[in-house]
Motif scaffolding. Structure first.
Motif, mmCIF file in Angstrom:
data_model
loop_
_atom_site.group_PDB
_atom_site.id
_atom_site.type_symbol
_atom_site.label_atom_id
_atom_site.label_comp_id
_atom_site.label_asym_id
_atom_site.label_seq_id
_atom_site.Cartn_x
_atom_site.Cartn_y
_atom_site.Cartn_z
ATOM 1 N N LEU A 326 -28.393 82.306 -0.204
ATOM 2 C CA LEU A 326 -27.987 81.991 -1.567
ATOM 3 C C LEU A 326 -28.720 80.750 -2.073
ATOM 4 O O LEU A 326 -29.127 80.679 -3.242
ATOM 5 N N SER A 327 -28.915 79.788 -1.172
ATOM 6 C CA SER A 327 -29.658 78.585 -1.539
ATOM 7 C C SER A 327 -31.067 78.930 -2.024
ATOM 8 O O SER A 327 -31.537 78.418 -3.046
ATOM 9 N N GLY A 328 -31.729 79.837 -1.271
ATOM 10 C CA GLY A 328 -33.078 80.245 -1.672
ATOM 11 C C GLY A 328 -33.104 80.937 -3.021
ATOM 12 O O GLY A 328 -34.006 80.723 -3.829
ATOM 13 N N ALA A 329 -32.087 81.761 -3.272
ATOM 14 C CA ALA A 329 -32.033 82.477 -4.547
ATOM 15 C C ALA A 329 -31.805 81.513 -5.709
ATOM 16 O O ALA A 329 -32.439 81.630 -6.774
ATOM 17 N N TYR A 330 -30.912 80.558 -5.524
ATOM 18 C CA TYR A 330 -30.664 79.577 -6.586
ATOM 19 C C TYR A 330 -31.906 78.712 -6.830
ATOM 20 O O TYR A 330 -32.191 78.319 -7.969
ATOM 21 N N LYS A 331 -32.618 78.427 -5.782
ATOM 22 C CA LYS A 331 -33.840 77.625 -5.902
ATOM 23 C C LYS A 331 -34.878 78.340 -6.767
ATOM 24 O O LYS A 331 -35.618 77.717 -7.525
ATOM 25 N N GLU A 332 -34.901 79.689 -6.679
ATOM 26 C CA GLU A 332 -35.879 80.490 -7.427
ATOM 27 C C GLU A 332 -35.338 80.984 -8.772
ATOM 28 O O GLU A 332 -36.072 81.606 -9.544
ATOM 29 N N ARG A 333 -34.075 80.692 -9.066
ATOM 30 C CA ARG A 333 -33.434 81.261 -10.249
ATOM 31 C C ARG A 333 -34.140 80.850 -11.546
ATOM 32 O O ARG A 333 -34.542 79.698 -11.731
ATOM 33 N N ILE A 334 -34.285 81.803 -12.440
ATOM 34 C CA ILE A 334 -34.952 81.570 -13.719
ATOM 35 C C ILE A 334 -33.923 81.362 -14.822
ATOM 36 O O ILE A 334 -34.080 80.479 -15.678
ATOM 37 N N ARG A 335 -32.867 82.151 -14.798
ATOM 38 C CA ARG A 335 -31.825 82.029 -15.820
ATOM 39 C C ARG A 335 -30.889 80.868 -15.508
ATOM 40 O O ARG A 335 -30.895 80.322 -14.411
ATOM 41 N N GLY A 336 -30.078 80.523 -16.489
ATOM 42 C CA GLY A 336 -29.125 79.441 -16.294
ATOM 43 C C GLY A 336 -29.781 78.073 -16.439
ATOM 44 O O GLY A 336 -30.983 77.957 -16.703
ATOM 45 N N ASP A 337 -28.999 77.044 -16.259
ATOM 46 C CA ASP A 337 -29.490 75.675 -16.389
ATOM 47 C C ASP A 337 -30.237 75.283 -15.116
ATOM 48 O O ASP A 337 -29.701 75.403 -14.007
ATOM 49 N N LYS A 338 -31.467 74.821 -15.253
ATOM 50 C CA LYS A 338 -32.320 74.487 -14.113
ATOM 51 C C LYS A 338 -31.650 73.451 -13.211
ATOM 52 O O LYS A 338 -31.604 73.613 -11.980
ATOM 53 N N ALA A 339 -31.140 72.396 -13.823
ATOM 54 C CA ALA A 339 -30.507 71.335 -13.038
ATOM 55 C C ALA A 339 -29.298 71.869 -12.266
ATOM 56 O O ALA A 339 -29.098 71.533 -11.089
ATOM 57 N N GLU A 340 -28.517 72.721 -12.913
ATOM 58 C CA GLU A 340 -27.330 73.290 -12.263
ATOM 59 C C GLU A 340 -27.715 74.218 -11.113
ATOM 60 O O GLU A 340 -27.056 74.241 -10.058
ATOM 61 N N ASN A 341 -28.809 74.967 -11.314
ATOM 62 C CA ASN A 341 -29.278 75.858 -10.250
ATOM 63 C C ASN A 341 -29.676 75.074 -9.000
ATOM 64 O O ASN A 341 -29.375 75.483 -7.883
ATOM 65 N N ILE A 342 -30.346 73.946 -9.214
ATOM 66 C CA ILE A 342 -30.757 73.125 -8.062
ATOM 67 C C ILE A 342 -29.531 72.545 -7.357
ATOM 68 O O ILE A 342 -29.468 72.476 -6.127
ATOM 69 N N GLU A 343 -28.525 72.146 -8.148
ATOM 70 C CA GLU A 343 -27.284 71.644 -7.536
ATOM 71 C C GLU A 343 -26.631 72.732 -6.680
ATOM 72 O O GLU A 343 -26.114 72.471 -5.586
ATOM 73 N N SER A 344 -26.664 73.971 -7.187
ATOM 74 C CA SER A 344 -26.089 75.085 -6.432
ATOM 75 C C SER A 344 -26.873 75.340 -5.152
ATOM 76 O O SER A 344 -26.292 75.667 -4.104
ATOM 77 N N ALA A 345 -28.203 75.187 -5.238
ATOM 78 C CA ALA A 345 -29.047 75.367 -4.046
ATOM 79 C C ALA A 345 -28.719 74.309 -2.995
ATOM 80 O O ALA A 345 -28.594 74.616 -1.799
ATOM 81 N N ILE A 346 -28.589 73.066 -3.432
ATOM 82 C CA ILE A 346 -28.257 71.971 -2.507
ATOM 83 C C ILE A 346 -26.885 72.207 -1.876
ATOM 84 O O ILE A 346 -26.706 72.059 -0.662
ATOM 85 N N ALA A 347 -25.919 72.570 -2.703
ATOM 86 C CA ALA A 347 -24.560 72.801 -2.200
ATOM 87 C C ALA A 347 -24.536 73.918 -1.161
ATOM 88 O O ALA A 347 -23.851 73.811 -0.125
ATOM 89 N N ALA A 348 -25.297 74.991 -1.394
ATOM 90 C CA ALA A 348 -25.331 76.117 -0.450
ATOM 91 C C ALA A 348 -25.965 75.692 0.877
ATOM 92 O O ALA A 348 -25.478 76.065 1.951
ATOM 93 N N CYS A 349 -27.034 74.890 0.810
ATOM 94 C CA CYS A 349 -27.665 74.378 2.038
ATOM 95 C C CYS A 349 -26.678 73.527 2.827
ATOM 96 O O CYS A 349 -26.571 73.644 4.054
ATOM 97 N N GLN A 350 -25.985 72.659 2.122
ATOM 98 C CA GLN A 350 -25.029 71.769 2.785
ATOM 99 C C GLN A 350 -23.885 72.563 3.413
ATOM 100 O O GLN A 350 -23.379 72.203 4.479
ATOM 101 N N GLN A 351 -23.490 73.657 2.768
ATOM 102 C CA GLN A 351 -22.477 74.531 3.341
ATOM 103 C C GLN A 351 -22.997 75.147 4.640
ATOM 104 O O GLN A 351 -22.295 75.174 5.651
ATOM 105 N N ALA A 352 -24.215 75.645 4.583
ATOM 106 C CA ALA A 352 -24.802 76.270 5.774
ATOM 107 C C ALA A 352 -24.846 75.289 6.940
ATOM 108 O O ALA A 352 -24.596 75.656 8.092
ATOM 109 N N LEU A 353 -25.154 74.025 6.642
ATOM 110 C CA LEU A 353 -25.279 73.013 7.692
ATOM 111 C C LEU A 353 -23.932 72.611 8.302
ATOM 112 O O LEU A 353 -23.904 71.912 9.315
ATOM 113 N N LEU A 354 -22.825 73.054 7.701
ATOM 114 C CA LEU A 354 -21.521 72.829 8.323
ATOM 115 C C LEU A 354 -21.396 73.670 9.602
ATOM 116 O O LEU A 354 -20.658 73.314 10.523
#
Length: 436
Positions: A326-354
């Motif tokens: 999911l992190s990779g998909a958010y990182k590549e996302r075209i739609r939506g707010d760019k800044a928000e997409n990156i936040e979602s990518a970071i959050a997903a990575c941090q979840q995975a690292l749990l």
């Protein structure tokens, strides 16, 4: 093998050599020394034959090789019959068969795969049809067991499984035994998918061919669950396919996964549904045809569906894997707010690292750290200087596992991200950052 046993083998070998002109005497000597006729004997014979060849004694060497090959063949055949009998008596119970396999790991090799093919082919031609069918069922069940056997050499186990499946198809045809024929093809496809030897591209072609054969019998109407499982497996094979047109392969994968989901619903088969949703997400993310933005939306939607079942509590490892996807998909996302997409990518990575810790899952941990570094480098929100420091730290963590020796391509990818981060670095000495 202790020295006393080896000495006994050598004494027996010398006795055989002294009487090698008489076949009757050879048989009598072996019968009189049954306690020594085992794998250790014929292995010692092979070793002694090599020494004799080196010493120029070709006649004695050839005699020993002939006897050793005969004994080895008999040893393997005896083991094969014992395994098939155990499989038949236990109705394919791994708790019965696996201990027997564990006691004979030395025989689970390519030679055994050849013995299985040759013995079964000969047996099928010698016995009545009903006996051949029973033997074929036992071999088919054994082929499934050896494919999943956790011990021994995995490459050898796959070759044995493939040999078993292929020889059984000499008995089961699509006309006479439709269900068994389809099941064997499905199992053959799985074995080829797990195969280590042979050409990777060719193995995948064999996987696809086997699953397509199974689908000639496994229809959605008559065998809905088997049909859906095979469609899912076929989708995975097309996703990994090397030959053919890449874009077309991904389309075939997506179509197969969508077919599988007609039966694999969240209500009826939630775990299987989640597996297919995750694989569908990967296929959409890799899709070449169609609208790129729409494909990524479809990938995100599929991953989020999978997370409804693959929760951190119930399936922590699979949950972490999807979070990383999911992190990779958010990182590549075209739609939506760019800044928000990156936040979602970071959050997903941090979840995975749990779940993905360096100790328990070093490769996945390094991958998530790499993705986190990439996301922090692209981050719009927060303090720019701090984001770059976070990117550098994550990349450096990844490089603890992604070394040039063990993972050269991944190592290079992370080094590249790290280089860009140092180039953009605000803190520290500017000249030193450029050198880094």
């Amino acid at each position: 093998m202790n020295e006393q046993r080896i000495e006994a083998y050598l004494n027996l070998i010398n006795t055989l050599l002294l009487n090698r002109e008489s076949e009757a005497e050879i048989n009598k000597i072996l019968n009189d020394n049954q306690e020594l006729v085992d794998s250790g004997l014929w292995q010692t014979m092979f070793q002694e034959a090599e020494k004799l060849t080196s010493a120029g004694d070709q006649d004695d060497a050839e005699f020993l090789l002939e006897v050793a090959n005969y004994l080895a063949y008999q040893d393997y055949v005896d083991f094969l019959i014992e395994v098939l009998q155990a499989t038949a008596d236990s109705e394919g119970d791994s708790k019965v068969v696996y201990p027997l396999l564990q006691q004979n790991l030395d025989k689970l090799d390519n030679y055994f795969a050849d013995i299985l093919r040759n013995w079964a082919t000969a047996k099928f031609s010698e016995v009545e049809a009903d006996v051949a069918e029973s033997v074929a069922i036992y071999i088919g069940n054994f082929s499934n067991l050896i494919r999943e056997f956790p011990l021994g050499n995995k490459a050898n186990n796959m070759e044995i499984s493939i040999a078993g499946c292929e020889v059984v198809l000499k008995v089961f045809t699509s006309q006479s035994h439709r269900e068994n024929w389809a099941a064997i093809h499905n199992n053959l496809g799985i074995a080829y998918r797990n195969r280590i030897r042979g050409d990777k591209a060719e193995n995948i072609e064999s996987v696809i061919a086997a699953f397509q054969q199974a689908l000639l019998v496994y229809t959605q109407t008559d065998f809905p669950i088997d049909w859906a499982n095979t469609q899912h497996n076929l989708g995975t094979a097309y996703s990994e396919r090397i030959r053919g047109d890449k874009a077309e392969n991904i389309e075939s994968a997506i179509a197969a996964f969508q077919q599988a989901l007609l039966v694999r619903t969240q209500t009826d088969f939630p775990i299987d549904w989640a597996v297919t949703q995750n694989n569908l997400g990967i296929a959409y993310r890799n899709r070449i045809r169609g609208d790129k933005a729409e494909n990524i939306e479809s990938a995100i939607a599929a991953y989020q569906q999978a997370l409804l079942v693959r929760t951190q509590t119930d399936f922590p490892i699979k949950w972490a894997m999807i979070q990383n996807n999911l992190s990779g998909a958010y990182k590549e996302r075209i739609r939506g707010d760019k800044a928000e997409n990156i936040e979602s990518a970071i959050a997903a990575c941090q979840q995975a690292l749990l779940v993905y810790t360096q100790t328990d899952f070093p490769i996945q941990w390094a991958m998530a750290q790499h993705n986190l570094g990439f996301a922090y480098r692209e981050r719009i929100r927060g303090d720019k200087a701090e984001n770059i420091e976070s990117a550098i730290a994550a990349c450096q963590q990844a490089l603890l596992v992604r070394t040039q020796t063990d993972f050269p391509i991944d190592w290079a990818a992370t080094q590249n991200i790290l280089g860009i981060a140092y180039w953009d670095r605000i803190r520290g000495d500017k000249a030193e950052n450029i050198e880094s």
